[in-house]
Design a protein around this motif. Sequence first.
Motif, PDB file in Angstrom:
ATOM      1  N   ARG A 147      37.539 -20.381  -5.006  1.00 37.53           N
ATOM      2  CA  ARG A 147      37.262 -21.792  -4.748  1.00 37.53           C
ATOM      3  C   ARG A 147      37.493 -22.682  -5.971  1.00 37.53           C
ATOM      4  NH1 ARG A 147      31.652 -22.069  -1.226  1.00 37.53           N
ATOM      5  NH2 ARG A 147      32.486 -21.192   0.744  1.00 37.53           N
ATOM      6  N   HIS A 148      37.076 -22.196  -7.148  1.00 38.32           N
ATOM      7  CA  HIS A 148      36.984 -23.109  -8.287  1.00 38.32           C
ATOM      8  C   HIS A 148      37.934 -22.765  -9.438  1.00 38.32           C
ATOM      9  CE1 HIS A 148      33.386 -24.618  -6.361  1.00 38.32           C
ATOM     10  NE2 HIS A 148      32.844 -23.394  -6.371  1.00 38.32           N
ATOM     11  N   ALA A 149      38.690 -21.667  -9.320  1.00 39.50           N
ATOM     12  CA  ALA A 149      39.520 -21.265 -10.446  1.00 39.50           C
ATOM     13  C   ALA A 149      40.959 -21.119 -10.001  1.00 39.50           C
ATOM     14  CB  ALA A 149      38.988 -19.953 -11.043  1.00 39.50           C
ATOM     15  N   TYR A 150      41.735 -20.467 -10.870  1.00 36.10           N
ATOM     16  CA  TYR A 150      43.162 -20.322 -10.630  1.00 36.10           C
ATOM     17  C   TYR A 150      43.552 -18.853 -10.747  1.00 36.10           C
ATOM     18  CZ  TYR A 150      42.466 -25.103 -12.259  1.00 36.10           C
ATOM     19  OH  TYR A 150      41.972 -26.381 -12.443  1.00 36.10           O
ATOM     20  N   ALA A 151      44.668 -18.548 -10.104  1.00 36.54           N
ATOM     21  CA  ALA A 151      45.222 -17.207 -10.213  1.00 36.54           C
ATOM     22  C   ALA A 151      45.831 -17.042 -11.620  1.00 36.54           C
ATOM     23  CB  ALA A 151      46.278 -17.005  -9.122  1.00 36.54           C
ATOM     24  N   GLN A 176      37.005   6.316 -14.989  1.00 42.98           N
ATOM     25  CA  GLN A 176      35.794   5.518 -15.124  1.00 42.98           C
ATOM     26  C   GLN A 176      36.063   4.017 -14.981  1.00 42.98           C
ATOM     27  OE1 GLN A 176      34.868   7.683 -18.997  1.00 42.98           O
ATOM     28  NE2 GLN A 176      32.783   7.317 -18.214  1.00 42.98           N
ATOM     29  N   VAL A 177      37.323   3.642 -14.840  1.00 43.56           N
ATOM     30  CA  VAL A 177      37.672   2.220 -14.762  1.00 43.56           C
ATOM     31  C   VAL A 177      38.670   2.031 -13.623  1.00 43.56           C
ATOM     32  CG1 VAL A 177      38.616   0.235 -15.981  1.00 43.56           C
ATOM     33  CG2 VAL A 177      37.361   2.003 -17.260  1.00 43.56           C
ATOM     34  N   ARG A 178      38.398   1.054 -12.732  1.00 45.38           N
ATOM     35  CA  ARG A 178      39.340   0.668 -11.680  1.00 45.38           C
ATOM     36  C   ARG A 178      39.453  -0.845 -11.660  1.00 45.38           C
ATOM     37  NH1 ARG A 178      41.031   3.549  -7.355  1.00 45.38           N
ATOM     38  NH2 ARG A 178      42.358   1.704  -7.197  1.00 45.38           N
ATOM     39  N   SER A 179      40.674  -1.351 -11.480  1.00 44.21           N
ATOM     40  CA  SER A 179      40.908  -2.798 -11.420  1.00 44.21           C
ATOM     41  C   SER A 179      41.909  -3.114 -10.326  1.00 44.21           C
ATOM     42  CB  SER A 179      41.414  -3.302 -12.775  1.00 44.21           C
ATOM     43  OG  SER A 179      42.646  -2.694 -13.107  1.00 44.21           O
ATOM     44  N   TRP A 180      41.768  -4.329  -9.756  1.00 42.51           N
ATOM     45  CA  TRP A 180      42.656  -4.798  -8.693  1.00 42.51           C
ATOM     46  C   TRP A 180      43.032  -6.254  -8.966  1.00 42.51           C
ATOM     47  CZ3 TRP A 180      38.036  -2.290  -7.989  1.00 42.51           C
ATOM     48  CH2 TRP A 180      38.076  -1.015  -7.418  1.00 42.51           C
ATOM     49  N   ASP A 181      44.308  -6.576  -8.803  1.00 44.14           N
ATOM     50  CA  ASP A 181      44.762  -7.963  -8.853  1.00 44.14           C
ATOM     51  C   ASP A 181      44.663  -8.558  -7.456  1.00 44.14           C
ATOM     52  OD1 ASP A 181      45.324  -7.916 -11.571  1.00 44.14           O
ATOM     53  OD2 ASP A 181      47.321  -7.063 -11.227  1.00 44.14           O
ATOM     54  N   LEU A 182      44.028  -9.716  -7.347  1.00 50.13           N
ATOM     55  CA  LEU A 182      43.757 -10.347  -6.045  1.00 50.13           C
ATOM     56  C   LEU A 182      44.462 -11.695  -5.963  1.00 50.13           C
ATOM     57  CD1 LEU A 182      39.906  -9.654  -5.890  1.00 50.13           C
ATOM     58  CD2 LEU A 182      41.736  -8.262  -4.903  1.00 50.13           C
ATOM     59  N   PRO A 183      44.975 -12.027  -4.792  1.00 49.40           N
ATOM     60  CA  PRO A 183      45.552 -13.369  -4.581  1.00 49.40           C
ATOM     61  C   PRO A 183      44.438 -14.398  -4.442  1.00 49.40           C
ATOM     62  CG  PRO A 183      45.659 -12.121  -2.559  1.00 49.40           C
ATOM     63  CD  PRO A 183      45.152 -11.153  -3.599  1.00 49.40           C
ATOM     64  N   ALA A 184      44.778 -15.640  -4.732  1.00 53.70           N
ATOM     65  CA  ALA A 184      43.793 -16.732  -4.654  1.00 53.70           C
ATOM     66  C   ALA A 184      43.712 -17.262  -3.236  1.00 53.70           C
ATOM     67  CB  ALA A 184      44.169 -17.828  -5.629  1.00 53.70           C
ATOM     68  N   GLU A 185      43.264 -16.386  -2.306  1.00 50.89           N
ATOM     69  CA  GLU A 185      43.135 -16.743  -0.894  1.00 50.89           C
ATOM     70  C   GLU A 185      41.746 -16.369  -0.416  1.00 50.89           C
ATOM     71  OE1 GLU A 185      46.168 -14.592   1.085  1.00 50.89           O
ATOM     72  OE2 GLU A 185      47.827 -15.612   0.053  1.00 50.89           O
ATOM     73  N   SER A 219      37.824 -11.782 -13.278  1.00 49.22           N
ATOM     74  CA  SER A 219      38.522 -12.638 -14.232  1.00 49.22           C
ATOM     75  C   SER A 219      39.428 -13.612 -13.503  1.00 49.22           C
ATOM     76  CB  SER A 219      39.357 -11.786 -15.201  1.00 49.22           C
ATOM     77  OG  SER A 219      38.539 -10.842 -15.879  1.00 49.22           O
ATOM     78  N   ASP A 220      39.578 -14.796 -14.088  1.00 50.54           N
ATOM     79  CA  ASP A 220      40.502 -15.788 -13.531  1.00 50.54           C
ATOM     80  C   ASP A 220      41.103 -16.577 -14.687  1.00 50.54           C
ATOM     81  OD1 ASP A 220      38.770 -18.080 -14.150  1.00 50.54           O
ATOM     82  OD2 ASP A 220      37.476 -17.317 -12.543  1.00 50.54           O
ATOM     83  N   ALA A 221      41.957 -17.537 -14.343  1.00 52.45           N
ATOM     84  CA  ALA A 221      42.679 -18.302 -15.364  1.00 52.45           C
ATOM     85  C   ALA A 221      41.982 -19.583 -15.753  1.00 52.45           C
ATOM     86  CB  ALA A 221      44.090 -18.617 -14.845  1.00 52.45           C
ATOM     87  N   VAL A 269      38.493 -12.109  -0.282  1.00 50.17           N
ATOM     88  CA  VAL A 269      37.093 -11.740  -0.530  1.00 50.17           C
ATOM     89  C   VAL A 269      36.741 -10.474   0.230  1.00 50.17           C
ATOM     90  CG1 VAL A 269      34.705 -12.483  -0.313  1.00 50.17           C
ATOM     91  CG2 VAL A 269      36.475 -14.139  -0.959  1.00 50.17           C
ATOM     92  N   ALA A 270      37.177 -10.370   1.471  1.00 46.45           N
ATOM     93  CA  ALA A 270      36.898  -9.165   2.262  1.00 46.45           C
ATOM     94  C   ALA A 270      37.597  -7.961   1.664  1.00 46.45           C
ATOM     95  CB  ALA A 270      37.319  -9.377   3.702  1.00 46.45           C
ATOM     96  N   ASP A 271      38.822  -8.151   1.196  1.00 43.94           N
ATOM     97  CA  ASP A 271      39.538  -7.037   0.578  1.00 43.94           C
ATOM     98  C   ASP A 271      38.808  -6.566  -0.684  1.00 43.94           C
ATOM     99  OD1 ASP A 271      41.457  -7.211   2.514  1.00 43.94           O
ATOM    100  OD2 ASP A 271      42.756  -8.530   1.335  1.00 43.94           O
ATOM    101  N   ALA A 272      38.287  -7.506  -1.456  1.00 45.90           N
ATOM    102  CA  ALA A 272      37.575  -7.150  -2.685  1.00 45.90           C
ATOM    103  C   ALA A 272      36.333  -6.326  -2.372  1.00 45.90           C
ATOM    104  CB  ALA A 272      37.190  -8.410  -3.453  1.00 45.90           C
ATOM    105  N   ARG A 273      35.582  -6.704  -1.289  1.00 40.99           N
ATOM    106  CA  ARG A 273      34.407  -5.925  -0.913  1.00 40.99           C
ATOM    107  C   ARG A 273      34.825  -4.518  -0.498  1.00 40.99           C
ATOM    108  NH1 ARG A 273      32.700 -10.783   1.718  1.00 40.99           N
ATOM    109  NH2 ARG A 273      33.446  -9.944   3.718  1.00 40.99           N
ATOM    110  N   LYS A 274      35.959  -4.419   0.229  1.00 43.96           N
ATOM    111  CA  LYS A 274      36.433  -3.113   0.686  1.00 43.96           C
ATOM    112  C   LYS A 274      36.806  -2.233  -0.511  1.00 43.96           C
ATOM    113  CE  LYS A 274      40.191  -0.990   3.296  1.00 43.96           C
ATOM    114  NZ  LYS A 274      41.452  -1.227   4.051  1.00 43.96           N
TER     115      LYS A 274
END
Length: 826
Positions: free
Chosen positions: A751-755, A702-711, A773-775, A715-720
């Motif tokens: 754009r506005h946050a940090y990894a 019921q829960v899925r999470s992904w760590d994303l680079p700050a690039e 989530s971001d830093a 964004v396209a990978d997150a939509r996928k």
Amino acid sequence: MEANSDPLSPTATVPVAAVDAGGTVTLWSPAARHALGYAPEEVIGRPAAALLAAPLPPAALRALMRSAPWSGALTARHRDGGAVRITVRAHPCPEGDGRVQWVLLGATPQGAPPGEPDTVLEDAAQKDAALKEWAYVQSPIATAVYDRDLRLTGANGEMVRLSGRPEEAMLGLQLTEIFPGAPFDEFGRLMAEVLRTGETLRTDTFFRAPGQPRKRAWATFFTPLKDGGGRVQGVSIAALDRTEPHRARQRLAMVNDAGARIGTTLDVGRTAEELAEVTTGAFADLVSVDLLDSVLHSEDAAGGAGPSGAGPDDGSAGGPEAAVVRRAAARSVFDGLPEGPRRAFSYAPHSPPAEALASGRPSLHRAEAAAIAAWADGGGPALSRCLDGDGIHSVLAVPLGARGVTLGVALFVRHPGTEPFDADDLLLAAEIAARAGVCVDNARRYAVERSVALTLQRSLLPGRLPEPTAVEVTSRYLPAGAQAGVGGDWFDVIPLSGARVALVVGDVVGHGVQASAVMGRLRAAVRTLADLDLPPDELLTHLDDLVVQLAQDQAAERVPGTVRETGATCLYVVYDPVSRSCVLARAGHPAPVLVTPDGTARFLDIPGGPPLGLGGLPFESAELQLPEGSLLALYTDGLVESHDHDIGAGLDGLRTALSGPAAPLEQTCDAVLEALLPRRPERPKDDIALLLARTRALDASQVRSWDLPAERSTVADARKFASEQLTAWGLEELGFTTELVVSELVTNAVRHAYAPIRLRLIRERSSLICEVSDASSTSPRMRRARVMDEGGRGLLLVAQLTERWGTRFTAEGKTIWAEQPLAAAG
């Protein structure tokens, strides 16, 4: 007047006569002939009673029967038919032949000139003896004399009157032979004791004398009669009527009793019953208390009766006769009294209770049973049926009122077997009714205030608990009894972001409307602070500031001389079903109970914290991991504290009631209340709130999470990733909205946050949650974009396309989340 040395000599100048034991004249001197005109041959051999114009006094009769000395005055019949007042002295004949010598000391015709004495006494001894005899005979205190065999030898006029029998019929009889039964059997025993001990005894008794129509209070004195040698030769009885002082003491005692027994509760019906209980038997044979319908329904004075007893101004016909009343209490000394009608009825026009209700003044009435039975109309009581057929001879109709408002009428009834009511009884009834009226009014006003407070409190408590994914919950709330008043206990279940839930239980100091109002403000504040996703300890700090501010505001408005406490306790719990972590903080509140899946119950050892309202003191939180299926019990102190045991025993009882195999929450709630609150007619002294929550957990599916680079390309990978996961969950219909939300939130983070940046999707029972989530600790805000602005529309789109969205801060940064209902996916 000259006297011969031998008074029996024919030549004696003192009138002399002799009477034998049978009452026959045996001697008649010449002086006696001169005094009464009878020759010796006309008198000797005839009954002495034929010479008297009036019967012998009781004392003279006793002297004749006992051959005892006696002196006094007699009314004799002259030979010419006139009445002659003679003074005599009688003593036994010296020869001892059974005769009684009567010495006629003087004779005065009836109707002698005023100022001429009726009796001529020879010397001071005779005068003293006569005065003593007159004092005995004419005394207003009933007196009787008994010999050593306890047989009556004489009774004065007052005793004869009270006995209701002539003295001749009682002479020579013992008291128990004259009047068998109580209380005379006890009197006979006391007389025997006085004869034996020689000591005076007194008894106070309430009984009906044989010659009197009703019972009265008597102080009876039993006095030994001793001769010159101190030997007891008889017993005298003196009965003093103490009815009026007795009644005065009874009235005073009844007023004191009414003050102590009426108004022990703040319940209108019970107060009316107490009035009937206090006065039935001791004051009246039947008592009924009828209250205005509005009073029994705890309506405000504006809708009740005014001083005239009239009902509300609803345009109905009427006046005081139309006032609607209900029977609140009815008691009788007779068996089989009906409870009385509970439905509304009205008094008959111009009847005593209707007049009392209209005028507000008490009244005394003498009436027959038929008149009393017609007093009430359409359901009123036929009071004559309640008096065992004896009828009614006096009734008091007394209004019950307070502060210028008539609340009802009390009817006091006596039947002919008791003393009728008098003016003093009317004053007593008015005094008792005045006290009862104040108690009824206090109970009515309290009922109104309690109803308002209870309505306010129930409106501020959750009417229906939510059904969050994280926990299964149930609750119980019991308001305090009437004496304590409604308190400020509350509980709440607040859904939070990320499928989490907040559980809250609090208790405001005090009772009544003020406590309910403070409770409502605190509950609203907790919900507002919970929406900000504040940690439990920080939330309690803000809540403490609010209570301090409330106390300051109330202190500024407080009337001098009044005391109003402002304070509260609170327990705040946040549970996350994804991580199964539980964070708790409390402010002076009892610790919760944790029941693990194996049935073991224990109190959680978390920092206590100060109560809310002290200000300036820190709060601490504790975090622990809970197995799935754990049970949390949150409660207020009213559940475990009681006047008959200490809080330690209550806590032990709570832990024991919660221990054991898992059961349905509703059943567990009932078991806890039954164990800690024994079945009693009265309500608890303090409010009780109980909240039970059984934890659930969301599994990995019921829960899925992904760590994303700050690039930017992420964004396209997150939509996928989001699209693929929705397809796996069968939620393709939410794909467009979810991709738009993910694209906007991830773009803002890049754009506005940090990894590090993390995307998480949570599928609950009823919603899909998207979190990024971001830093960064900077919170985004939604604003209105202008026509030429290139950005600023992303959060507006998120807010329009989702059900809820928001930001929560963590130790690592922040999380922006948005929820979509699964109903949108069909």
